[in-house]
Design a protein around this motif. Structure first.
Motif, short mmCIF file in Angstrom:
data_model
loop_
_atom_site.label_atom_id
_atom_site.label_comp_id
_atom_site.label_asym_id
_atom_site.label_seq_id
_atom_site.Cartn_x
_atom_site.Cartn_y
_atom_site.Cartn_z
N GLU A 21 0.85 -1.19 0.00
CA GLU A 21 0.00 0.00 0.00
C GLU A 21 0.88 1.24 0.00
OE1 GLU A 21 -2.43 0.42 3.49
OE2 GLU A 21 -0.78 -0.10 4.83
N THR A 22 0.31 2.36 -0.37
CA THR A 22 1.08 3.60 -0.40
C THR A 22 1.18 4.26 0.97
OG1 THR A 22 -0.90 4.86 -1.03
CG2 THR A 22 0.52 4.05 -2.81
N PRO A 87 -11.86 -0.85 -5.89
CA PRO A 87 -12.09 -0.26 -4.57
C PRO A 87 -12.71 -1.19 -3.53
CG PRO A 87 -13.90 0.30 -5.99
CD PRO A 87 -12.93 -0.50 -6.84
N GLY A 114 -7.08 -0.30 -1.97
CA GLY A 114 -5.68 0.06 -2.16
C GLY A 114 -4.70 -0.76 -1.35
N GLN A 115 -5.15 -1.80 -0.65
CA GLN A 115 -4.23 -2.65 0.12
C GLN A 115 -4.09 -4.01 -0.55
OE1 GLN A 115 -6.07 -2.58 4.11
NE2 GLN A 115 -4.06 -1.87 4.80
#
Length: 164
Positions: A21-22, A87, A114-115
């Motif tokens: 993830e970011t 999403p 996003g993970q």
């Protein structure tokens, strides 16, 4: 046994692999400042026995909860990364590498938008558990010779139920 998922965090998932993830990741600008590179998010481990990296798309059908956990699998020759391409929430069920898992070894994590995860080589995990909708995942794993998928089926009556 009822298995309840906990939020997916780097610290909680560390014994089983990497969270991709970011949020909180190292990053820097590239391409004349027009792109942010989130760098080195997972340790891809696929070279055992002459393996090579594969990039795939897996399309997971949504599963209904509660879900009976009847089997786990592992990849003894390489890591396996799942990166959602959308999403939707999804779940991962894992157990430490080594001997076939016991019900008390299982841990469940709920992954947010996003993970992704990268299972370390040999970590037991349940096949993909998409929630909410049909979900595509970019999967990075090992190609090449050798037997790289072990499956373990829990004895009948173990009664492991995954529920939110």
């Amino acid at each position: 046994m009822i298995l309840k998922p906990q939020p997916l965090t780097r610290e909680g998932f560390a014994p089983f692999g990497d969270v991709i993830e970011t949020l909180g990741a190292g990053h820097y600008p590239i391409n004349e400042g027009t792109t942010e590179r989130f760098h080195d998010l997972a340790a891809v481990d696929v070279s055992e026995a002459g393996g090579r990296p594969l990039i795939n798309i897996f399309r997971g059908q949504p599963r209904e909860l509660p879900l009976a956990i009847r089997m786990m699998e592992r990849h003894p020759l390489g890591s396996q990364a799942f990166i959602p391409n959308g999403p939707h929430l999804w779940l991962t069920v894992v157990a430490p590498a080594g001997n076939p898992p016991q019900p008390s070894d299982l841990r469940a994590f709920i992954a947010g938008a996003g993970q992704g995860v990268n299972y370390h080589r040999g970590v037991w995990h349940h096949p993909l558990i998409a929630l909410e909708a049909v979900s595509d995942f970019i999967v990075v794993d090992r190609g090449g010779g050798g037997d790289n998928c072990d499956e373990y089926y829990f004895p009948e009556g173990e009664g492991i139920l995954l529920s939110l």
